[in-house]
Enzyme design. Sequence first.
Site: not given
Length: 428
Positions: A146, A193, A237, A239
């Site tokens: 990412c 992801e 978190r 995502r």
Amino acid sequence: MTLAAPLDLLRQARARFTQREIAAHVGKDIKTVRRWEKGETPCPAMLEPALRDLLHTGARTSGPNGTAGDARFRFIDLFAGIGGIRMGFEAHGGECVFTSEWNDFSTRTYRENYPAGDAHALIGDIVSFPAEDVPSHDVLLGGFPCQPFSIAGVSKKNALGRPHGFECTTQGTLFFDVARIIAAKRPAAFLLENVKNLLSHDKGRTFDVILQTLRDELGYEVHYRVVDGRHFTPQHRERIIIVGFRGKTGFCWDDLKLPTTGPRLGSILHRTDGGEPVLPWDHDRFFDHAGQRVQPKYTLTPNLWTYLQNYADKHRAAGNGFGFGMAYPDSVTRTLSARYHKDGSEILVYQGEALRPRRLTPRECARLMGFPDTFRIPVSDTQAYRQFGNSVVMPVMHEVARIMLPHVQALLAGTTHDGSRQALSLHA
Ligand SMILES: C[S@@+](CC[C@H](N)C(=O)[O-])C[C@H]1O[C@@H](n2cnc3c(N)ncnc32)[C@H](O)[C@@H]1O
């Protein structure tokens, strides 16, 4: 194979094992297991893989989840890191048939936790690997890197005058390595992801290219959603999860069960009341059992603590919110990042006025990401922090896998999940 809630699994395990054996296997003390059994405290969802492992193998022989002999589907694990996505899918009876991860430290952790019994290759760089040599599989998993898409990654690369996103000739193009494998092998489904910022990167153009590639060029039915890990572990978190299916399905994100009241930090911290289990694979590395305290090396040095306070004061005076994140037992923490090893500033554990705060230990980081205590940490603290900061909140993957798999099975059977017949396209 039916899917069971943690308490059901615990009950199944109790038919064959003592409370002590279960406690040792899941890394908890016997009193905790007793409380779960009596329903005094809920058996945490994150223990499902360890309980399933106990039921499948009778002992820990093939990683935290074991590999089911009666695998219901075959999957590949790209950009595998330490296998957080794998663990979520394996718990539902999947068999991993191919892994790609090029970082030596990550593969060390990976091999330790998913050891022999895997009759498949763990290859390094995916870019140079021919797609036709990837084994046939039903589900492709990939948490592609990412950094080029994250806010930090973008600003750092901008600062260096370097391109980012797809223009970056190395990391940003790794999505296309995923795409070429999907094109060659045509799995029934995939899960990708990434950081939430992927949605807005380059004014949404990066994400448009990804959707266009998956939908228009590869012809998959694609669904995406941002999920916050805080439903399952005490960590904020967010995502983006992109799932795709080779044919038409009735997949619906509304099927996702996200507990409304997630746990708080206190539930994953080392216990100083005598309840912290001795994990034979950790011994006293993180927690001093004789002294009933977290090892002192995790407490910030006076210099670092002074530096972080001054830094926060400077930014507060300038009117912005940068600074450390102090966390208390009833907190939900900020997002654990791969740079946590540097100063730990995003999550500092409060230790009372008399003491300086401390970092989370790597074992606590594992728990914060939803990994069971059976997960081995064979690398240095620095590498462990990097690996957990790069990984996923495992129970999120477990839950997404749960709602994907009926559709995968239906596609493999040539039907839709509601039972109607559809054209069956075989994977390569
Ligand atoms: C965001 S992390 C994924 C972490 C993973 N989902 C987990 O649960 O640990 C991306 C991973 O891709 C790996 N990676 C980056 N470039 C790669 C490449 N060209 N080939 C194979 N692995 C690569 C990195 O080392 C890193 O571990």
